[in-house]
Design a protein around this motif. Structure first.
Motif, PDB file in Angstrom:
ATOM      1  N   ASP A  69       0.800  -1.228   0.000  1.00 40.60           N
ATOM      2  CA  ASP A  69       0.000   0.000   0.000  1.00 40.60           C
ATOM      3  C   ASP A  69       0.835   1.280   0.000  1.00 40.60           C
ATOM      4  OD1 ASP A  69       0.804  -0.656   2.608  1.00 40.60           O
ATOM      5  OD2 ASP A  69      -0.857   0.438   3.502  1.00 40.60           O
ATOM      6  N   ILE A  70       2.132   1.228   0.352  1.00 37.83           N
ATOM      7  CA  ILE A  70       2.939   2.446   0.432  1.00 37.83           C
ATOM      8  C   ILE A  70       4.297   2.371  -0.273  1.00 37.83           C
ATOM      9  CG2 ILE A  70       1.867   3.253   2.569  1.00 37.83           C
ATOM     10  CD1 ILE A  70       4.356   2.156   4.050  1.00 37.83           C
ATOM     11  N   THR A  71       4.682   1.222  -0.801  1.00 39.10           N
ATOM     12  CA  THR A  71       6.021   1.047  -1.358  1.00 39.10           C
ATOM     13  C   THR A  71       5.977   0.947  -2.875  1.00 39.10           C
ATOM     14  OG1 THR A  71       6.607  -0.199   0.638  1.00 39.10           O
ATOM     15  CG2 THR A  71       8.137  -0.313  -1.220  1.00 39.10           C
ATOM     16  N   LEU A  72       6.776   1.808  -3.534  1.00 37.97           N
ATOM     17  CA  LEU A  72       6.895   1.793  -4.986  1.00 37.97           C
ATOM     18  C   LEU A  72       8.311   1.402  -5.373  1.00 37.97           C
ATOM     19  CD1 LEU A  72       5.054   5.129  -5.769  1.00 37.97           C
ATOM     20  CD2 LEU A  72       4.178   2.812  -6.150  1.00 37.97           C
ATOM     21  N   HIS A  73       8.436   0.721  -6.508  1.00 38.09           N
ATOM     22  CA  HIS A  73       9.743   0.297  -6.998  1.00 38.09           C
ATOM     23  C   HIS A  73       9.794   0.498  -8.509  1.00 38.09           C
ATOM     24  CE1 HIS A  73      13.322  -2.089  -7.735  1.00 38.09           C
ATOM     25  NE2 HIS A  73      12.647  -2.778  -8.622  1.00 38.09           N
ATOM     26  N   ALA A  74      10.828   1.200  -8.988  1.00 37.83           N
ATOM     27  CA  ALA A  74      11.068   1.330 -10.428  1.00 37.83           C
ATOM     28  C   ALA A  74      12.059   0.248 -10.826  1.00 37.83           C
ATOM     29  CB  ALA A  74      11.616   2.714 -10.754  1.00 37.83           C
ATOM     30  N   ALA A  75      11.654  -0.617 -11.740  1.00 38.34           N
ATOM     31  CA  ALA A  75      12.494  -1.743 -12.161  1.00 38.34           C
ATOM     32  C   ALA A  75      13.789  -1.237 -12.788  1.00 38.34           C
ATOM     33  CB  ALA A  75      11.725  -2.609 -13.157  1.00 38.34           C
ATOM     34  N   ARG A  76      14.859  -2.001 -12.597  1.00 40.14           N
ATOM     35  CA  ARG A  76      16.157  -1.657 -13.181  1.00 40.14           C
ATOM     36  C   ARG A  76      16.422  -2.432 -14.459  1.00 40.14           C
ATOM     37  NH1 ARG A  76      19.483  -2.279  -7.710  1.00 40.14           N
ATOM     38  NH2 ARG A  76      18.366  -0.722  -6.523  1.00 40.14           N
TER      39      ARG A  76
END
Length: 194
Positions: A69-76
């Protein structure tokens, strides 16, 4: 798709990004429209599509995943083949041209614009895969007249369930979500007084 698979994919992506920095990156494009062309007929109106304004966290090379609900990740290792904003603008123009054959859809060239043309302004707040197995496109659009007066404004949130695990399925689902945004805008434009 079950949420546990998507969460596992995200965790593996995070771990593999740290463990193998030399792995070749995969690059993705949003799927286009299936239209073969726009019928040349009587043009009743002109619509200028301005480049969408992206939330800062979306203006990156990596495809964004919401891990909880609060964590975002941009793929590498799973990247957009070109900037997301350009893909969204081009894709929206093509989708609107397909849905509105009586409207000439133009790119905003930064000039004064055509007299009498409508302008579409778009803010994209979410465009990502989520931990619960859906692709989300959300934000707000505004339709303005040639004097800059707002004729219509609407928030949007289109959710599309992924048909399978993995980034290809996510990108295809994001494309279907963008189809839904174009459907909503086209419907609203048809309702405007001419």
């Amino acid at each position: 798709m079950r949420p546990i698979h998507w969460l596992s994919l995200a965790a593996i992506a995070l771990l593999s990004g740290c463990a193998s920095p030399s792995a070749p990156a995969e690059r993705f494009m949003l799927p286009g429209t299936t239209a073969t062309g726009v019928a040349a007929g009587n043009v009743e109106q002109v619509l200028v599509v301005q480049p969408p304004r992206l939330a800062h966290y979306l203006d990156v090379d990596g495809i964004v995943l919401q891990l909880d609900d609060i964590t975002l990740h941009a793929a590498r290792q799973h990247l957009w083949a070109e900037p997301l904003g350009r893909q969204l603008e081009r894709g929206l123009r093509a989708r609107l041209a397909e849905r509105l054959p009586e409207t000439r859809i133009l790119r905003d060239d930064g000039g004064a614009g055509q007299r009498g043309a409508l302008r579409l302004r778009l803010d994209v707040d979410t465009f990502q895969g989520r931990y619960d197995g859906v692709a989300e496109a959300g934000g707000q659009w505004q339709m303005l007249d040639d004097q800059g007066q707002v004729l219509a404004m609407q928030r949007f949130q289109v959710l599309t369930e992924l048909s399978d695990d993995g980034y290809p399925a996510l990108v295809r689902a994001l494309g279907r979500s963008w189809d839904g945004v174009a459907d909503d805008i086209a419907t609203a434009l048809r309702r405007l007084p001419r």
